[in-house]
Design an enzyme around this catalytic site. Sequence first.
Site, short mmCIF file in Angstrom:
data_model
loop_
_atom_site.label_atom_id
_atom_site.label_comp_id
_atom_site.label_asym_id
_atom_site.label_seq_id
_atom_site.Cartn_x
_atom_site.Cartn_y
_atom_site.Cartn_z
N ASP A 139 39.96 37.86 32.55
CA ASP A 139 38.99 38.32 33.54
C ASP A 139 39.19 37.55 34.86
O ASP A 139 38.23 37.05 35.45
CB ASP A 139 37.56 38.18 33.02
CG ASP A 139 36.55 38.89 33.92
OD1 ASP A 139 36.97 39.73 34.74
OD2 ASP A 139 35.34 38.60 33.81
N HIS A 182 29.04 32.19 30.07
CA HIS A 182 29.89 32.37 28.90
C HIS A 182 31.09 31.44 28.97
O HIS A 182 31.44 30.95 30.04
CB HIS A 182 30.40 33.82 28.84
CG HIS A 182 30.84 34.34 30.19
ND1 HIS A 182 30.02 35.08 31.01
CD2 HIS A 182 32.00 34.18 30.88
CE1 HIS A 182 30.65 35.37 32.13
NE2 HIS A 182 31.86 34.83 32.08
N ARG A 280 29.50 27.92 42.81
CA ARG A 280 29.10 29.33 42.74
C ARG A 280 28.62 29.61 41.32
O ARG A 280 29.39 29.48 40.37
CB ARG A 280 30.29 30.22 43.09
CG ARG A 280 30.08 31.71 42.88
CD ARG A 280 31.41 32.41 43.06
NE ARG A 280 31.37 33.86 42.93
CZ ARG A 280 31.43 34.51 41.77
NH1 ARG A 280 31.45 33.86 40.62
NH2 ARG A 280 31.45 35.83 41.75
N ASP A 282 28.12 31.73 38.62
CA ASP A 282 28.62 33.03 38.21
C ASP A 282 27.66 33.72 37.24
O ASP A 282 27.18 33.11 36.29
CB ASP A 282 29.98 32.82 37.52
CG ASP A 282 30.60 34.13 37.08
OD1 ASP A 282 30.90 34.95 37.96
OD2 ASP A 282 30.77 34.34 35.86
N GLU A 324 25.28 34.12 42.43
CA GLU A 324 26.00 35.40 42.34
C GLU A 324 25.16 36.34 41.47
O GLU A 324 25.40 36.51 40.28
CB GLU A 324 27.39 35.23 41.73
CG GLU A 324 28.26 36.47 41.87
CD GLU A 324 28.54 37.25 40.59
OE1 GLU A 324 28.96 38.42 40.67
OE2 GLU A 324 28.33 36.71 39.49
N ASP A 389 35.46 41.55 43.40
CA ASP A 389 34.88 42.51 42.45
C ASP A 389 34.78 43.91 43.04
O ASP A 389 35.20 44.15 44.17
CB ASP A 389 33.49 42.02 42.01
CG ASP A 389 33.57 40.97 40.90
OD1 ASP A 389 34.56 40.96 40.15
OD2 ASP A 389 32.63 40.16 40.80
N ARG A 513 39.65 46.45 39.34
CA ARG A 513 39.39 45.46 40.40
C ARG A 513 40.68 44.81 40.90
O ARG A 513 40.72 44.27 42.00
CB ARG A 513 38.42 44.38 39.89
CG ARG A 513 37.02 44.92 39.65
CD ARG A 513 36.12 43.88 39.03
NE ARG A 513 36.58 43.48 37.71
CZ ARG A 513 36.07 42.47 37.00
NH1 ARG A 513 35.08 41.77 37.49
NH2 ARG A 513 36.53 42.17 35.80
C1 GLC Z 1 31.18 37.61 37.98
C2 GLC Z 1 32.56 37.67 38.57
C3 GLC Z 1 33.33 38.73 37.92
C4 GLC Z 1 33.38 38.48 36.44
C5 GLC Z 1 31.99 38.28 35.86
C6 GLC Z 1 32.05 37.68 34.50
O1 GLC Z 1 30.46 38.74 38.24
O2 GLC Z 1 32.49 37.83 39.96
O3 GLC Z 1 34.63 38.82 38.45
O4 GLC Z 1 33.98 39.56 35.80
O5 GLC Z 1 31.23 37.40 36.61
O6 GLC Z 1 32.36 36.31 34.57
C1 GLC Z 2 27.92 43.67 37.46
C2 GLC Z 2 27.20 42.40 37.33
C3 GLC Z 2 27.84 41.36 38.21
C4 GLC Z 2 29.34 41.33 38.00
C5 GLC Z 2 29.96 42.66 38.11
C6 GLC Z 2 31.41 42.57 37.73
O1 GLC Z 2 27.71 44.21 38.72
O2 GLC Z 2 25.85 42.54 37.67
O3 GLC Z 2 27.31 40.12 37.92
O4 GLC Z 2 29.92 40.57 38.99
O5 GLC Z 2 29.30 43.53 37.25
O6 GLC Z 2 31.99 43.80 37.91
#
Ligand code: GLC
Ligand code: GLC
Length: 636
Positions: A139, A182, A280, A282, A324, A389, A513
Amino acid sequence: MDRVFEAQKTLDRLMPAVNAKRWKGKSAKSEFKANLEQHFPALFNALVELYGHHYDLHFHLDRLVRQMAAHFDNQQGHSLADTDPFWYQSEKNLGIAVYVDLFAGDLMKLKERIPYLKELGISYLHLMPLYLAPEGDSDGGYAVSDYRQVNPKLGTNDDLKALADALHAAGMRLVLDFVFNHTSDEHRWAEAAKAGDKRYQDYYYLLSDENEVAEYNTTVREIFPTVRRGSFTWVNEVDAWVWTTFNSFQWDLNYSNPEVFVAITDEMLHLASLGCDVLRLDALAFIWKQKGTMCESLPEAHTLIKAFNACLRICAPHLLFKSEAIVHPDEVNKYIGLDECQLSYNPLMMALMWESLATRETKLLTASLKRSFQIPQQTRWVNYVRCHDDIGWTWDDNVAGQLGINGYDHRLFLNRFYTGQFEGSFARGVPFQQNPANGDCRVCGTLASLAGLELAVEQADTAAIELALARIKLLNSLNLSMTGIPLLYQGDDLGVLNDPSYLDDPHKRDDARWVNRKALSEQDFERAENLQTVQGRVSDSLKQLIELRQSNPVFGSSQTEILETYNPHAFAFARIGNPQRLVVLANFSEHSLEIPGSILDILASDSVNDLISGRALVKSEPVTLAAYQVIWAVTA
Ligand code: GLC
Ligand code: GLC
């Protein structure tokens, strides 16, 4: 319970351990104790709220305090810490988010790119996750296998320290990800859980009852529905379902277990000690689960962030959190505060700028920002146009409804528009995570491709190229002028188009993405230097705007007030609160338009200049804006 009294009593019980520690520096001990006295009550309060019913909470508190003392003592004073604590409010700020490998190759080569960043005006560098991660699909690094080890493909821990030092020497701040919802399924905690260690199984959500899984799945949102349906993954080794909000190899941590809080705080403080200035947070909306709810943005999630924040204030006071949360605007705003996240992505403004570009109408942008742009005094938005993203169409459906917009239908329209399926669309985006159950979907693509440059270049349509360039400039100039830190995304500074090469990589093919995650080549940088190319023009216009922003204090600490334009295609706001004021006017259509000159009254001067064009404006006359034009009007 008298929390104030209990907090003091607990601190008194914990202090002997702090005093008994063999401190390296005398001042470290007294500074730490002062921080602890000040912020322990907030930490205690949050942890009692979450874990008061755990008989062994005192044990965890004791461990946490010892751990914080150790980190505090080990800190090497790497950051730009002792400068202005409100540095993030200055007009000098400009951020960029880059992948170490895609932007430069590795950490050492990234160091060589510092002059490029410096010249661009960057003061804030966000490096996408660079920790040890599984081979193949990780990811994009958001599946962390070891928070304490830099991914060997990118370099070593020492390289990262050296880079942090070099950035600080160049006056730039470093932003790192704290991926704490996670871990990867290869993290040592997950490995121990798989090996049958009950203690580590309690670090995650393991469910053996299929009915319970089904029950959760009825209320929880599917984030990656094309990866797998529902939010759980069957794991043979543990003979159970594991909670996996995102990919199946990203195991959600179980924060209802206080041991997890203490363990991950240790990892967080390690990141803090690497010399970064912002963490940040996440996917922070997902960190607390409760049956029967969406398991997003629950009150306990905020309590947890407050607890993490208190640890930072005690242990690494110069560090800030950036939220985020890509969720409903009201929920996004709730994470913002000096006691939670001092900074936050601004997904509402981002999504609605794109919405206005598609519809040529600004009513939803204006109404939504009027309602949601204000955040507490000392906090700031991180404004952005694109990131690594997808774009999710986040706004408040009630606000849309009051304007006669049906949220669901409008999202379908925007998805069709930005994936180029809507007739007459200029955009070249790629759909992401289409949900077969509800038709939901998000959109990927670079700034240039979504704004029409790809299609226009392909059709060699010079008029369309001009319009696409004007759209890019429009979005950049709003991003650079709203209150907050503007954040660029790698490649958008160079005008790069979508990169379809991910389709040839089996580990990336299913994640669209990657279309906006191009490995930048020397050629990309060179092309952007050449004014004969469209990329050169994108880059040049961006640089001019940056220079204007960074040399005018009006873009610094002043507040934003959204204005009415009385024109359906125009958007306007004022920056007020500083001696100098600014009015920004933007035309979201490809036709010229007029706004009553009275919109400039707020500048309280008869002599007004547009910073962008350098032209004088006559206040008694209507202001005319050409296709997609933006004006930065200031008192001359
Ligand atoms: C955040 C990141 C995204 C990732 C997700 C899971 O939303 O910006 O790229 O897939 O978290 O960690
Ligand atoms: C969703 C989640 C966001 C994550 C994104 C990844 O929008 O809310 O946290 O970054 O998915 O694609």
